[in-house]
Every structure is written in structure tokens, then in C-alpha cells.
Design a protein around this motif. Structure first.
Motif, PDB file in Angstrom:
ATOM      1  N   TRP A 156       0.846  -1.195   0.000  1.00  0.00           N
ATOM      2  CA  TRP A 156       0.000   0.000   0.000  1.00  0.00           C
ATOM      3  C   TRP A 156       0.882   1.246   0.000  1.00  0.00           C
ATOM      4  CZ3 TRP A 156      -5.566   0.235   0.761  1.00  0.00           C
ATOM      5  CH2 TRP A 156      -6.177  -1.019   0.813  1.00  0.00           C
ATOM      6  N   SER A 157       0.284   2.359  -0.426  1.00  0.00           N
ATOM      7  CA  SER A 157       0.991   3.650  -0.378  1.00  0.00           C
ATOM      8  C   SER A 157       1.108   4.099   1.077  1.00  0.00           C
ATOM      9  CB  SER A 157       0.184   4.696  -1.158  1.00  0.00           C
ATOM     10  OG  SER A 157      -0.985   5.051  -0.422  1.00  0.00           O
ATOM     11  N   ASP A 158       1.820   5.187   1.299  1.00  0.00           N
ATOM     12  CA  ASP A 158       1.807   5.834   2.617  1.00  0.00           C
ATOM     13  C   ASP A 158       0.542   6.679   2.732  1.00  0.00           C
ATOM     14  OD1 ASP A 158       4.231   4.768   3.439  1.00  0.00           O
ATOM     15  OD2 ASP A 158       5.373   6.396   2.500  1.00  0.00           O
ATOM     16  N   TRP A 159       0.211   7.048   3.974  1.00  0.00           N
ATOM     17  CA  TRP A 159      -0.932   7.954   4.191  1.00  0.00           C
ATOM     18  C   TRP A 159      -0.634   9.326   3.583  1.00  0.00           C
ATOM     19  CZ3 TRP A 159      -5.488   6.390   5.736  1.00  0.00           C
ATOM     20  CH2 TRP A 159      -5.653   5.390   6.704  1.00  0.00           C
ATOM     21  N   THR A 160      -1.625   9.893   2.952  1.00  0.00           N
ATOM     22  CA  THR A 160      -1.582  11.338   2.732  1.00  0.00           C
ATOM     23  C   THR A 160      -2.281  11.937   3.948  1.00  0.00           C
ATOM     24  OG1 THR A 160      -3.756  11.410   1.686  1.00  0.00           O
ATOM     25  CG2 THR A 160      -1.852  11.000   0.252  1.00  0.00           C
ATOM     26  N   TRP A 161      -2.067  13.210   4.221  1.00  0.00           N
ATOM     27  CA  TRP A 161      -2.724  13.794   5.403  1.00  0.00           C
ATOM     28  C   TRP A 161      -3.013  15.275   5.203  1.00  0.00           C
ATOM     29  CZ3 TRP A 161      -4.874  10.751   8.795  1.00  0.00           C
ATOM     30  CH2 TRP A 161      -5.403  11.294   9.962  1.00  0.00           C
ATOM     31  N   HIS A 162      -4.220  15.667   5.527  1.00  0.00           N
ATOM     32  CA  HIS A 162      -4.626  17.074   5.431  1.00  0.00           C
ATOM     33  C   HIS A 162      -5.336  17.477   6.724  1.00  0.00           C
ATOM     34  CE1 HIS A 162      -3.982  17.606   1.033  1.00  0.00           C
ATOM     35  NE2 HIS A 162      -4.098  16.299   1.074  1.00  0.00           N
ATOM     36  N   THR A 163      -5.139  18.704   7.117  1.00  0.00           N
ATOM     37  CA  THR A 163      -5.752  19.228   8.337  1.00  0.00           C
ATOM     38  C   THR A 163      -6.386  20.576   8.025  1.00  0.00           C
ATOM     39  OG1 THR A 163      -4.021  18.164   9.631  1.00  0.00           O
ATOM     40  CG2 THR A 163      -5.258  19.899  10.732  1.00  0.00           C
ATOM     41  N   VAL A 164      -7.637  20.741   8.443  1.00  0.00           N
ATOM     42  CA  VAL A 164      -8.278  22.043   8.242  1.00  0.00           C
ATOM     43  C   VAL A 164      -9.156  22.363   9.447  1.00  0.00           C
ATOM     44  CG1 VAL A 164     -10.065  20.964   6.799  1.00  0.00           C
ATOM     45  CG2 VAL A 164      -9.779  23.430   6.724  1.00  0.00           C
ATOM     46  N   ARG A 165      -9.062  23.593   9.938  1.00  0.00           N
ATOM     47  CA  ARG A 165      -9.891  23.993  11.074  1.00  0.00           C
ATOM     48  C   ARG A 165     -11.169  24.647  10.551  1.00  0.00           C
ATOM     49  NH1 ARG A 165      -8.572  27.125  16.720  1.00  0.00           N
ATOM     50  NH2 ARG A 165     -10.568  28.207  16.834  1.00  0.00           N
ATOM     51  N   ILE A 166     -12.305  24.218  11.106  1.00  0.00           N
ATOM     52  CA  ILE A 166     -13.599  24.762  10.696  1.00  0.00           C
ATOM     53  C   ILE A 166     -14.135  25.595  11.856  1.00  0.00           C
ATOM     54  CG2 ILE A 166     -15.887  24.212   9.763  1.00  0.00           C
ATOM     55  CD1 ILE A 166     -13.718  22.796   8.179  1.00  0.00           C
ATOM     56  N   ASP A 167     -14.345  26.884  11.627  1.00  0.00           N
ATOM     57  CA  ASP A 167     -14.920  27.742  12.657  1.00  0.00           C
ATOM     58  C   ASP A 167     -16.377  28.039  12.331  1.00  0.00           C
ATOM     59  OD1 ASP A 167     -12.786  28.456  14.629  1.00  0.00           O
ATOM     60  OD2 ASP A 167     -11.742  28.974  12.768  1.00  0.00           O
ATOM     61  N   GLY A 168     -17.186  28.166  13.358  1.00  0.00           N
ATOM     62  CA  GLY A 168     -18.591  28.534  13.156  1.00  0.00           C
ATOM     63  C   GLY A 168     -19.507  27.348  12.931  1.00  0.00           C
ATOM     64  N   ALA A 169     -19.029  26.136  13.192  1.00  0.00           N
ATOM     65  CA  ALA A 169     -19.891  24.953  13.047  1.00  0.00           C
ATOM     66  C   ALA A 169     -19.518  23.919  14.100  1.00  0.00           C
ATOM     67  CB  ALA A 169     -19.753  24.355  11.650  1.00  0.00           C
ATOM     68  N   ASN A 170     -20.533  23.259  14.631  1.00  0.00           N
ATOM     69  CA  ASN A 170     -20.302  22.148  15.552  1.00  0.00           C
ATOM     70  C   ASN A 170     -19.990  20.892  14.732  1.00  0.00           C
ATOM     71  OD1 ASN A 170     -21.887  19.634  17.060  1.00  0.00           O
ATOM     72  ND2 ASN A 170     -20.740  20.931  18.464  1.00  0.00           N
ATOM     73  N   CYS A 171     -19.201  20.003  15.299  1.00  0.00           N
ATOM     74  CA  CYS A 171     -18.776  18.832  14.537  1.00  0.00           C
ATOM     75  C   CYS A 171     -19.918  17.878  14.193  1.00  0.00           C
ATOM     76  CB  CYS A 171     -17.639  18.102  15.258  1.00  0.00           C
ATOM     77  SG  CYS A 171     -17.917  17.837  17.008  1.00  0.00           S
ATOM     78  N   ARG A 172     -21.113  18.074  14.755  1.00  0.00           N
ATOM     79  CA  ARG A 172     -22.242  17.237  14.351  1.00  0.00           C
ATOM     80  C   ARG A 172     -22.513  17.360  12.853  1.00  0.00           C
ATOM     81  NH1 ARG A 172     -28.219  18.224  16.733  1.00  0.00           N
ATOM     82  NH2 ARG A 172     -28.215  19.872  15.161  1.00  0.00           N
ATOM     83  N   GLU A 173     -22.175  18.517  12.281  1.00  0.00           N
ATOM     84  CA  GLU A 173     -22.430  18.721  10.848  1.00  0.00           C
ATOM     85  C   GLU A 173     -21.750  17.653  10.002  1.00  0.00           C
ATOM     86  OE1 GLU A 173     -24.574  20.795   9.872  1.00  0.00           O
ATOM     87  OE2 GLU A 173     -24.707  22.284  11.484  1.00  0.00           O
ATOM     88  N   ILE A 174     -20.522  17.322  10.349  1.00  0.00           N
ATOM     89  CA  ILE A 174     -19.809  16.341   9.526  1.00  0.00           C
ATOM     90  C   ILE A 174     -20.343  14.934   9.763  1.00  0.00           C
ATOM     91  CG2 ILE A 174     -17.831  16.165  11.121  1.00  0.00           C
ATOM     92  CD1 ILE A 174     -16.156  15.643   8.615  1.00  0.00           C
ATOM     93  N   VAL A 175     -20.754  14.655  10.996  1.00  0.00           N
ATOM     94  CA  VAL A 175     -21.294  13.327  11.297  1.00  0.00           C
ATOM     95  C   VAL A 175     -22.625  13.117  10.567  1.00  0.00           C
ATOM     96  CG1 VAL A 175     -22.053  11.784  13.150  1.00  0.00           C
ATOM     97  CG2 VAL A 175     -20.054  13.250  13.491  1.00  0.00           C
TER      98      VAL A 175
END
Lengths: 388, 73
Positions: A156-175
Motif C-alpha cells: 500500500w501507499s503511505d498515508w496522505t494527510w490534510h488538516t483544516v480547522r472549521i470555525d462557526g460549526a459544531n462537529c455534528r455537521e460532519i457526522v
């Protein structure tokens, strides 16, 4: 089926509610473990506070402590790793990975009860996890992060990785996205033909088959190449693994995506995602890395599309659903188990629940929309891909 | 439309089922899946369907024992 009720109940009022004041119980991924193994302390803003991650120099273990030194509040993330301890930049108090004060160089003795909070950690899939529980209990048996063999394999390849901060929303939105079949078509330019959710225990799964959209180019959609089968599961409140099989040119490309987050405040969170791709026969490391990067790019596009929606939308506690929507309320019932005390987790939050969507109507309507887009483009009326 | 009880012909587990249409199915379990020959032993929510329970539900629809909403449309 699309007939409207003849009774006029007046306009629907949105109940926006308020995001929960507490943070979910569960394992939260802080990122690739390697990132924290550079000899320096790392500050993480999470769970309404600040944490510090450091690697003990002698043992090599990763530790997570409260960032603020209980002595005078110095920020340990600005300190220095000294042996197996982390030294505060303010007065050089030393803290071990177990939270105990390991020394105060200028004092005769360490106060007997000098302890800070050490957070329980786990390294899996080359990622670092921290356990959060407002009640302070260890994870129950079986509540862990499953191992992905591809993360440790040369095939398998190695992991790629990205990080982004979301302001103004509770994490329930992504769930919420776990159950949201229709948004895959309208937001992500995909074409789901099969969609089923299963919630059970601390796991919430989504089984989906998606076809390519003939009116989209590769850049517009996650599944441009061919039919895509996806099995995605949240293990707890914040860590999702998604196994994907994409048919492309006679071969099946196997991908694992990770989609995870940790809360910063009740209305902000850090979203992280990455991809692993299984090498096809004869594929070089470079080609595999390229394939993973491509998968990650598709993922990045997808999340950018989600983020644009979240930034502009309102929180909604009482979504108005139609027959072909997924089980939003049951998903939130499942999700609530992580926000109540363990003794208040009710059976209906964890009992197995299955919901298979009737996609017939949606598929017919979407086929017509795709055909209309293609026809319009064919007549040269400048209808672009992605036009809704 | 209400959830209707269905008893699996294989393991006798009773679940609650709703059929909004022929392709749609909701299944609410009210006890552990540990007696199900197809789900037990796998991680929670890691198997999409028990095919035997599925067959029971389909038979109940054919027998008229399980009402499908929208049938009269």
C-alpha cells in the motif's frame, strides 16, 4: 409520492438549538504519530482547552498532558523535552508522561500531590489518538480503533494527510453526512445508486454504491472513473474509516480513507483526512503515492464542498425530512450516546438499527438531470459541468 | 406507518420492521445480535445485512403479513 399534504400547518420553524457544552466521549485522532516524534512539544487546541503532545526522549513513548502547568500556568507546549519529562518554560518544573511532577530543580522537594492531567493515548494506523471522557473513565472493552493492515504494508501507499480547522460549526455537521445520500449528488457530484446505514454499539456505518456522472469530469467528482463501492464506519464519535473499491479500466482500485476530527470549542473543530491506496500489480512506489495523492485530492475537493455548505448553513435540530432522506434522527440518537454520562446511555442509542433507502425515485430523477446537462452542453448553450 | 414485529425464521429473534416501499427497509433491533448466525462474531455494524432475516422479511411481504406503505398508490 411527491403529492403535498392538503392540510396547511403553516411554515416550518427551524429550531437551531445550541451546540452541546460538553465534548464527546471517545478516541480522537490528533494526526500522524510521526509528526509528534521530532523531539519538540506540540500544542493542540482541543476540548475547550489546550493540550501538549511530546515524545519521551528515553522511552520513545508519546504522551499527552494538559498544556498549562499547574504551578503558575506556563504553557508546556513552549517548553523543552528533558529526558522522559517535559520542562515548563516558566520555572523548569518537569512533568512525566504519567502526569506526575518529575522534578523541580530549584526546590528541595516536589510537593507530594503535584500532578497534572495525563490523557490516555493510543497509537494505531501510524496515528496518535487521545481518549476523552468527561467522567474520567477508561475506554470500555471493545471501544478501540481498528487496525488497517494497509497502513503497515509495502503493498500500500503511505498515508496522505490534510488538516483544516472549521470555525462557526459544531462537529455534528460532519457526522450528519453519514446518512445524507442526496448531498452526494448535489454537493459532491456523485451518483449513489445504493445506500444503507447500520448503527450498532459505538459504530455507525454507511454502505454505498455510486456510479460515475457522465456530465462531470474527473475533477468534479470522487467517482469519475467507474462504479465505486464504499463501506464507511465511524468508530466512536469522530474517527471514520472508509474502504473504497473503484472499477477503473478493468482493474479494481482499493482505497482506505480516514475522515476524523476533534472538537476545539462547541462551534469549531479540526477536520483531518487522508488516503491509502493499494498498489496495483506492477505499480511503483511513486505511482502508488501519486494514486493516493489523487484520492486525497478528490477527498479535499469533497470536503471543500462540505465546508462551503457548513459555513453558510444554520444548525438545525429539527430537520424536515422526506421519504428518500436517510435516518438523520436515528443517527443523532446514536451520536447522543457520546454526549451523555455512561449511565444515561439508553438501549435505543446502541441497539442495532438498519435503514436501506429506496433509491429508485432519486436515481430516475438524477439520470434525467444528467441527460439534460449533457444535452444542453451538446447544443452549445454553455451549460458547464457542476451546474445545478 | 408503524414498525411491525417480524420474527426471524432462522434464529427466532424478533425485530421491528418498516417498509415504506418495496425497496426501502428499516429494521430496529431491540436486543443484542449475538444470537444471529450471520452478525454474531463480527464487529458492530460491520455487516450490512443478515440475509436470513432479510429472507424472512421478504417472505412476510409476499405473505401479506408485513404491510408495505404506498402499496395502494
Amino acid at each position: 409520492m411527491s403529492a403535498r399534504s392538503t392540510t396547511d400547518h403553516g411554515p416550518r420553524t427551524i429550531e437551531a438549538g445550541a451546540p452541546p457544552a460538553r465534548y464527546a466521549r471517545g478516541w480522537h485522532c490528533l494526526g500522524p504519530a510521526e509528526k509528534f516524534k521530532d523531539g519538540a512539544p506540540h500544542e493542540i487546541e482541543a476540548f475547550g482547552t489546550k493540550l501538549v503532545v511530546f515524545q519521551a526522549r528515553d522511552s520513545g513513548a508519546l504522551h499527552v498532558l494538559n498544556a498549562f502547568c499547574p504551578h503558575m500556568g506556563g504553557n508546556l507546549a513552549h517548553g523543552t523535552v528533558k529526558g522522559d519529562a517535559l520542562a515548563c518554560p516558566f520555572h523548569d518544573w518537569r512533568w512525566g508522561g504519567d502526569g506526575k511532577c518529575a522534578g523541580i530543580p530549584y526546590a528541595h522537594r516536589v510537593p507530594p500531590r503535584a500532578r497534572t492531567r495525563a490523557w490516555r493515548t493510543l497509537e494505531e494506523n501510524r496515528q496518535l489518538f487521545v481518549w476523552h471522557d468527561p467522567q474520567g473513565a477508561p475506554p470500555p472493552e471493545g471501544v478501540t480503533i481498528p487496525r488497517i493492515e494497509g497502513a503497515f504494508s509495502d503493498e500500500w501507499s503511505d498515508w496522505t494527510w490534510h488538516t483544516v480547522r472549521i470555525d462557526g460549526a459544531n462537529c455534528r455537521e460532519i457526522v450528519d453526512n453519514v446518512v445524507d445520500m442526496a448531498h452526494f449528488f448535489y454537493v459532491h457530484n456523485a451518483f449513489p445508486t445504493y445506500f444503507k446505514n447500520v448503527f450498532e454499539g459505538h459504530v455507525a456505518s454507511q454502505y454505498m454504491t455510486s456510479d460515475p456522472r457522465a456530465d462531470m469530469t474527473a475533477a468534479d467528482t470522487l467517482s469519475a472513473q467507474g462504479r465505486l463501492r464504499s463501506e464507511a464506519s465511524y468508530y466512536g464519535p469522530s474517527y471514520m474509516l472508509d474502504h473504497l473499491w473503484t472499477e477503473t479500466g478493468g482493474a479494481t482500485v482499493e482505497t482506505v480513507l480516514v475522515n476524523c476530527h476533534y472538537p476545539v470549542t462547541p462551534d469549531s473543530f479540526v477536520l483531518q483526512y487522508g488516503a491509502l491506496v493499494r498498489k496495483l500489480p506492477g505499480m511503483s512506489d511513486e505511482e502508488a503515492a501519486q494514486a493516493a495523492a489523487q484520492a486525497a485530492e478528490g477527498l479535499a475537493t469533497g470536503f471543500e464542498e462540505d465546508i462551503a455548505i457548513w459555513r453558510a448553513k444554520t444548525r438545525i435540530d429539527n430537520p424536515l425530512l422526506c421519504d428518500q432522506d436517510g435516518p438523520v434522527y436515528q443517527l443523532r440518537r446514536w451520536y447522543e450516546q457520546f454526549y451523555v454520562d455512561v449511565e444515561d446511555v439508553r438501549p435505543e442509542m446502541t441497539d442495532r438499527f438498519e435503514f436501506e433507502i429506496d433509491t429508485e425515485r432519486a436515481v430516475a430523477v438524477w439520470r434525467a438531470e444528467v441527460a439534460a446537462n449533457l444535452a444542453r452542453r451538446g447544443t452549445g448553450t454553455a451549460a458547464g459541468a457542476g451546474e445545478k | 406507518m408503524v414498525m411491525q414485529p417480524v420474527t426471524c425464521r432462522t434464529c427466532a429473534t424478533e425485530v421491528l420492521v418498516e417498509k415504506r416501499s418495496l425497496p426501502h427497509t428499516t429494521v430496529q433491533w431491540t436486543r443484542a445480535t449475538s444470537h444471529c448466525p450471520e452478525l454474531a462474531g463480527h464487529g458492530p455494524a460491520r455487516v450490512a445485512v443478515c440475509t436470513r432475516l432479510r429472507a424472512t422479511i421478504e417472505q412476510a411481504v409476499r405473505d401479506g403479513a408485513l404491510e408495505v406503505a404506498g402499496d395502494d398508490e
